[in-house]
Design a protein around this motif. Structure first.
Motif, PDB file in Angstrom:
ATOM      1  N   GLU A 168     -35.072 -37.179 -72.512  1.00  0.00           N
ATOM      2  CA  GLU A 168     -35.159 -35.813 -72.872  1.00  0.00           C
ATOM      3  C   GLU A 168     -35.274 -35.000 -71.512  1.00  0.00           C
ATOM      4  OE1 GLU A 168     -35.014 -34.603 -75.810  1.00  0.00           O
ATOM      5  OE2 GLU A 168     -34.901 -36.730 -76.819  1.00  0.00           O
ATOM      6  N   THR A 169     -35.249 -35.664 -70.370  1.00  0.00           N
ATOM      7  CA  THR A 169     -35.179 -34.851 -68.903  1.00  0.00           C
ATOM      8  C   THR A 169     -33.778 -34.245 -68.962  1.00  0.00           C
ATOM      9  OG1 THR A 169     -36.593 -36.679 -68.326  1.00  0.00           O
ATOM     10  CG2 THR A 169     -35.580 -34.983 -66.653  1.00  0.00           C
ATOM     11  N   LYS A 170     -34.133 -32.984 -68.526  1.00  0.00           N
ATOM     12  CA  LYS A 170     -33.117 -32.137 -68.103  1.00  0.00           C
ATOM     13  C   LYS A 170     -32.786 -31.827 -66.439  1.00  0.00           C
ATOM     14  CE  LYS A 170     -31.952 -30.889 -72.527  1.00  0.00           C
ATOM     15  NZ  LYS A 170     -30.797 -31.405 -73.115  1.00  0.00           N
ATOM     16  N   ILE A 218     -23.020 -31.009 -59.301  1.00  0.00           N
ATOM     17  CA  ILE A 218     -22.865 -29.995 -60.381  1.00  0.00           C
ATOM     18  C   ILE A 218     -22.534 -30.576 -61.740  1.00  0.00           C
ATOM     19  CG2 ILE A 218     -21.864 -27.803 -61.098  1.00  0.00           C
ATOM     20  CD1 ILE A 218     -21.955 -27.119 -58.003  1.00  0.00           C
ATOM     21  N   LEU A 219     -21.518 -31.412 -61.603  1.00  0.00           N
ATOM     22  CA  LEU A 219     -20.971 -31.925 -62.792  1.00  0.00           C
ATOM     23  C   LEU A 219     -22.136 -32.820 -63.693  1.00  0.00           C
ATOM     24  CD1 LEU A 219     -17.268 -32.818 -61.545  1.00  0.00           C
ATOM     25  CD2 LEU A 219     -17.915 -31.152 -63.166  1.00  0.00           C
ATOM     26  N   HIS A 220     -22.887 -33.527 -62.883  1.00  0.00           N
ATOM     27  CA  HIS A 220     -23.664 -34.211 -63.559  1.00  0.00           C
ATOM     28  C   HIS A 220     -25.096 -33.516 -63.884  1.00  0.00           C
ATOM     29  CE1 HIS A 220     -20.815 -37.166 -61.956  1.00  0.00           C
ATOM     30  NE2 HIS A 220     -20.939 -37.759 -62.973  1.00  0.00           N
ATOM     31  N   SER A 221     -24.912 -32.227 -63.471  1.00  0.00           N
ATOM     32  CA  SER A 221     -26.442 -31.486 -63.840  1.00  0.00           C
ATOM     33  C   SER A 221     -26.300 -30.740 -65.220  1.00  0.00           C
ATOM     34  CB  SER A 221     -26.508 -30.473 -62.885  1.00  0.00           C
ATOM     35  OG  SER A 221     -26.793 -31.021 -61.573  1.00  0.00           O
ATOM     36  N   ASP A 222     -27.559 -30.517 -65.786  1.00  0.00           N
ATOM     37  CA  ASP A 222     -27.505 -29.719 -66.936  1.00  0.00           C
ATOM     38  C   ASP A 222     -27.538 -28.160 -66.820  1.00  0.00           C
ATOM     39  OD1 ASP A 222     -27.810 -31.907 -69.041  1.00  0.00           O
ATOM     40  OD2 ASP A 222     -29.436 -32.352 -67.641  1.00  0.00           O
ATOM     41  N   ALA A 223     -27.788 -27.767 -65.647  1.00  0.00           N
ATOM     42  CA  ALA A 223     -27.869 -26.399 -65.461  1.00  0.00           C
ATOM     43  C   ALA A 223     -27.781 -26.300 -63.773  1.00  0.00           C
ATOM     44  CB  ALA A 223     -29.003 -25.755 -65.861  1.00  0.00           C
ATOM     45  N   VAL A 224     -27.325 -24.968 -63.443  1.00  0.00           N
ATOM     46  CA  VAL A 224     -27.261 -24.727 -62.067  1.00  0.00           C
ATOM     47  C   VAL A 224     -27.963 -23.530 -61.392  1.00  0.00           C
ATOM     48  CG1 VAL A 224     -25.441 -24.397 -59.942  1.00  0.00           C
ATOM     49  CG2 VAL A 224     -24.960 -26.152 -62.006  1.00  0.00           C
ATOM     50  N   ILE A 225     -28.595 -23.474 -60.284  1.00  0.00           N
ATOM     51  CA  ILE A 225     -29.239 -22.404 -59.661  1.00  0.00           C
ATOM     52  C   ILE A 225     -28.303 -21.946 -58.482  1.00  0.00           C
ATOM     53  CG2 ILE A 225     -31.046 -21.080 -58.454  1.00  0.00           C
ATOM     54  CD1 ILE A 225     -33.070 -22.429 -60.625  1.00  0.00           C
ATOM     55  N   GLY A 243     -18.943 -24.429 -67.067  1.00  0.00           N
ATOM     56  CA  GLY A 243     -19.388 -24.461 -68.258  1.00  0.00           C
ATOM     57  C   GLY A 243     -21.051 -24.694 -68.402  1.00  0.00           C
ATOM     58  N   LYS A 244     -21.470 -24.905 -67.387  1.00  0.00           N
ATOM     59  CA  LYS A 244     -23.179 -25.251 -67.080  1.00  0.00           C
ATOM     60  C   LYS A 244     -23.711 -23.859 -67.049  1.00  0.00           C
ATOM     61  CE  LYS A 244     -22.169 -29.519 -65.930  1.00  0.00           C
ATOM     62  NZ  LYS A 244     -22.644 -30.803 -66.710  1.00  0.00           N
ATOM     63  N   PRO A 245     -24.835 -23.765 -68.050  1.00  0.00           N
ATOM     64  CA  PRO A 245     -25.703 -22.379 -67.624  1.00  0.00           C
ATOM     65  C   PRO A 245     -26.157 -22.410 -66.207  1.00  0.00           C
ATOM     66  CG  PRO A 245     -26.783 -24.094 -69.353  1.00  0.00           C
ATOM     67  CD  PRO A 245     -25.534 -25.052 -68.652  1.00  0.00           C
ATOM     68  N   PHE A 246     -25.995 -21.161 -65.789  1.00  0.00           N
ATOM     69  CA  PHE A 246     -26.383 -21.009 -64.263  1.00  0.00           C
ATOM     70  C   PHE A 246     -26.943 -19.501 -63.963  1.00  0.00           C
ATOM     71  CE2 PHE A 246     -22.367 -18.641 -64.503  1.00  0.00           C
ATOM     72  CZ  PHE A 246     -22.449 -17.873 -63.614  1.00  0.00           C
ATOM     73  N   LEU A 247     -27.992 -19.726 -63.127  1.00  0.00           N
ATOM     74  CA  LEU A 247     -28.595 -18.536 -62.814  1.00  0.00           C
ATOM     75  C   LEU A 247     -27.954 -18.176 -61.372  1.00  0.00           C
ATOM     76  CD1 LEU A 247     -31.178 -16.772 -63.018  1.00  0.00           C
ATOM     77  CD2 LEU A 247     -32.403 -18.419 -61.506  1.00  0.00           C
ATOM     78  N   TYR A 263     -35.970 -21.760 -66.664  1.00  0.00           N
ATOM     79  CA  TYR A 263     -36.531 -23.074 -67.161  1.00  0.00           C
ATOM     80  C   TYR A 263     -36.594 -22.910 -68.870  1.00  0.00           C
ATOM     81  CZ  TYR A 263     -37.785 -24.729 -62.236  1.00  0.00           C
ATOM     82  OH  TYR A 263     -37.774 -25.237 -61.155  1.00  0.00           O
ATOM     83  N   LYS A 264     -37.105 -21.824 -69.079  1.00  0.00           N
ATOM     84  CA  LYS A 264     -37.328 -21.538 -70.676  1.00  0.00           C
ATOM     85  C   LYS A 264     -36.115 -21.804 -71.505  1.00  0.00           C
ATOM     86  CE  LYS A 264     -41.928 -19.384 -70.091  1.00  0.00           C
ATOM     87  NZ  LYS A 264     -42.505 -18.073 -70.130  1.00  0.00           N
TER      88      LYS A 264
END
Length: 268
Positions: A168-170, A218-225, A243-247, A263-264
């Protein structure tokens, strides 16, 4: 963020190394979550220029002792730990005499990158995951900072994909401005493929420069900052089109609320 578990994996953290964008954020973000009541752990390499006596590092015998295979070679893993004064934050250090004893971080005194930086990154990624497994501490989020930590998302999504502990880890990756211009060892892609990672998933590593290493991460992450103002336009465009959520980049005085809200959005 109370009681949420966040694992911070960074190539540099103050006060153990000099202040720069990566090392400062790798301290400020965990401190912010710690202050909110979150449960955090920080992992970084134990470079030879870290003063063990001053920072009171000590080896954790129960966590040390295993060997990690890097490019078909057995490399002993040593785990050390210290606490950041006044913050009640534990920092775990991944150590190995072959990779981290030298008295600098990424390059020699002439500024030439160490030829085994690719293997150091692979060893660091494996060392973090194996230690977290031994701790039996399940993070809700793993937040990666710095290019030497960039192999961790790749290994999590392939080499450790069947680990129930992390089901379940992001994974969030912070992207900083370019910190070196050369390529790492051109055999890097083959060393990662040795661990069962398919070529098509890491094709960017055929030319293992700073930007391509971050693209693979990045391609293997669930989100990017986007953690720097000076991230290159091409890398910024890659993040935006991934296509990743990013901040987007957030200034120092506004990052706490922005990071917490980000994070939320990942279900915390």
């Amino acid at each position: 963020m109370k009681e949420k578990r966040i694992l911070y994996v960074s190539s540099e953290v103050v006060p153990y190394l000099a202040e720069n964008e990566v090392s400062l954020m790798s301290y400020d973000v965990p401190k912010m979550i710690n202050d909110q009541g979150g449960q955090i752990r920080i992992f970084m390499p134990r470079y030879g220029n870290i003063n063990e006596r001053r920072h009171q590092l000590h080896e954790v015998i129960r966590l040390s002792g295993m060997n990690l295979v890097v490019n078909d070679l057995d490399m002993p893993l040593i785990i050390k730990v210290a606490s950041i004064p006044k913050e009640r934050i534990q920092v775990y250090f991944i150590d190995n005499d072959e990779y981290f004893k030298r008295k600098a971080t990424f390059a020699d005194e002439e500024g030439v990158l160490y030829p085994d930086n690719d293997e150091r990154a692979i060893f660091f990624a494996k060392g973090v995951v194996e230690t977290v497994k031994k701790l039996n501490w399940v993070p809700d989020i793993i937040h990666v900072h710095g290019w030497l930590a960039a192999m961790l998302p790749i290994y999590m999504k392939h080499y450790y994909k069947n680990e129930a502990l992390f089901s379940e880890t992001k994974i969030v990756t912070s992207v900083y401005g370019q910190s070196f211009d050369e390529n790492l060892d051109l055999e890097m892609i083959n060393k990662v493929k040795f661990d069962g990672v398919p070529h098509e998933n890491i094709a960017d590593l055929e030319t293992p420069n700073y930007e391509n290493i971050l693209k693979a991460s990045i391609l293997h992450s669930d989100a990017v900052i986007i953690a720097s103002e000076n991230v290159s336009p091409s890398l910024t465009k890659f993040i935006e089109s991934s296509g990743k959520p990013f901040l987007p980049f957030t200034t120092k005085d506004a990052f706490a609320e922005a990071y917490t809200n980000f994070y939320k959005t990942m279900g915390l």
